[in-house]
Design an enzyme around this catalytic site. Structure first.
Site, short mmCIF file in Angstrom:
data_model
loop_
_atom_site.label_atom_id
_atom_site.label_comp_id
_atom_site.label_asym_id
_atom_site.label_seq_id
_atom_site.Cartn_x
_atom_site.Cartn_y
_atom_site.Cartn_z
N PHE A 125 0.88 -1.17 0.00
CA PHE A 125 0.00 0.00 0.00
C PHE A 125 0.92 1.23 0.00
O PHE A 125 1.92 1.25 0.73
CB PHE A 125 -0.86 -0.04 1.27
N ASP A 135 2.43 -5.18 8.42
CA ASP A 135 1.25 -4.32 8.33
C ASP A 135 0.02 -5.22 8.22
O ASP A 135 -0.12 -5.97 7.25
CB ASP A 135 1.37 -3.40 7.11
N LYS A 160 -11.11 -0.96 9.11
CA LYS A 160 -11.45 -1.95 8.08
C LYS A 160 -12.20 -3.11 8.76
O LYS A 160 -13.32 -2.92 9.19
CB LYS A 160 -10.19 -2.37 7.33
N ARG A 191 -12.86 -4.61 -6.37
CA ARG A 191 -12.55 -5.28 -5.09
C ARG A 191 -13.83 -5.59 -4.34
O ARG A 191 -14.70 -4.73 -4.20
CB ARG A 191 -11.69 -4.39 -4.19
#
Ligand SMILES: *Cc1c(COP(=O)(O)O)cnc(C)c1O
Length: 417
Positions: free
Chosen positions: A148, A217, A243, A391
């Site tokens: 990311f 991460d 998330k 996604r």
């Protein structure tokens, strides 16, 4: 599950209903406030709203702030919220209490972790340090080449500050890239774009065998699958909570510091909240013990306590069961896509092998941006990642098999048009 449009009685829709009926996690959906008629497959970007959060936030604002005022730092437990909430996240990622502190964004925690890791390596003496034992100095920060973007930007700055050189490496190439010059390795547990799950136990062992430190991460894995931070010997880790942990927009992130590193961890952001005696207001800095030294300044209490309430949805939930359902959901979604979508219109970039799959399915298609816009207009919310990826995130706590079937059917309808 809501049924906004009549579900055709295909074999797959009948199977979906059977799978939902047999799903022991199905009832957890009641712990969330989801709008009717929406299939929400974007919990890997912004988790849904847990039903307990609005009332708790209202109480924090009107009573704890409005009435108790400054007394709430003590009486309502505001001051200790970062470590208390860290201990709520700990079992979800396989950490013992006292190893996780909540606060700041993932980007900021990455900075603390990477600079802290570089300092741990530099401070090590004796045989462990290449330089001290007459070998080469450890000068390289290996960074997941598929990371990311924010991780890469922060890593570049951390490297400049600590005198390391960033070496981008594909996760699969990491074992071969490790060597006596490696200081620190940063890897995303799950690739945010493809949904590929990287081998945390194996890579961590390889990094440690090379004498380097592993920073993971967990943004796309925590809350979706077991992580096992302590069991696998991870050195440092960071993750966000908005998330799969459903903490709300911009909810604070967290930092994990393995117990063996806590005494030597030297934060590059030693704010007064991480002082051993913050209220002594002394000019000299003395770090607190434990993960507390990952704190910086005054915590963002409103977001923090919304997150604490949100974590209540995990009461009695087994992460292994969540993982099993996640794999079953993504398998079933891929099966529905295969059955419904005209051949050749989409290509899955998510690994088929369970051991390499996170909790999302990424499909490559032409016009992905326009296709996602139309999906959202039809009540199926996923997201688009530049340049050509659709996604679909599967949050087992509130997504069911009928949702997966409807999403694939809706996608097929759009692509056939
Ligand atoms: C979502 C995500 C981030 C987000 O960082 P913020 O500082 O919270 O904006 C960072 N890294 C990864 C891998 C992510 O998936």
């Amino acid at each position: 599950m809501s049924e906004p449009t009549a579900t055709p009685h295909t074999d797959l829709s009948i199977r979906a209903a059977e799978l939902d009926a047999a799903d022991e996690l199905f009832k957890l959906r009641e712990r969330f406030a989801l709008p009717e008629g929406v299939v929400y497959l974007d919990g890997n970007s912004l988790g849904a709203l847990p039903a307990a959060v609005p009332g708790r936030v209202a109480d924090v604002v009107s009573r704890e702030w409005g009435e108790l005022l400054i007394r709430s730092w003590d009486e309502s437990g505001w001051w200790t919220a970062p470590e208390r909430i860290g201990d709520l996240i700990a079992p979800l990622v396989g950490a013992a209490p006292g190893r996780i502190v909540v606060g700041d964004s993932t980007s900021v925690n990455l900075f603390k972790a990477l600079v802290g890791a570089a300092r741990l390596v530099a401070a090590r003496g004796g045989a462990e340090s290449g330089a001290e034992s007459g070998g080469e100095p450890r000068t390289e920060l290996l960074v997941d080449a598929t990371t990311f973007p924010t991780d890469g930007y922060i890593a570049a700055s951390a490297a400049r500050m600590t005198g390391l050189t960033v070496v981008p490496v594909e996760p699969a190439e990491l074992p071969a890239a490790l060597g006596p010059r490696t200081a620190v390795v940063l890897v995303n547990h799950v690739d945010y774009r493809s949904g590929r799950l990287h081998d945390l136990p194996g890579l961590t062992a390889a990094v440690r065998a090379a004498g380097a430190l592993a920073v993971w991460d967990l943004c796309h894995s925590a809350g979706a699958l077991p992580v096992g931070l302590d069991a696998h010997g991870v050195d440092l880790a960071v993750g966000c909570t908005y998330k799969y942990l459903n903490g709300g927009p911009g909810s604070p992130a967290y930092l994990y510091i393995a117990e063996r590193h806590q005494a030597a961890f030297d934060s590059p952001l030693p704010g007064w909240n991480s002082h051993a005696e913050p209220f002594a207001m002394s000019p000299g800095y003395v770090p607190a013990d434990g993960a507390l030294r990952g704190r910086v300044g005054t915590p963002d209490i409103l977001s923090m306590l919304a997150l604490e309430a949100a974590l209540g949805v995990w009461d009695g939930v087994d992460v292994e069961a969540v993982r099993a359902k996640s794999l079953a959901l993504t398998d079933f979604f891929l099966e529905c896509v295969e059955a419904y979508v005209p051949a050749g219109r989409v290509e899955s970039v998510t690994p088929a092998a369970h051991a390499e799959r996170g909790s999302q399915v990424a499909l490559r298609t032409d016009d992905a941006a326009a296709v996602m816009k139309e999906l959202i207009a039809r009540g199926v919310i996923g997201d688009f990642r530049h340049p050509d990826v659709l996604r679909f995130g599967f949050t087992p706590l509130y997504v069911g098999f009928a949702d997966a079937e409807r999403a694939a059917r809706t996608l097929a309808g759009i692509l056939a048009a």
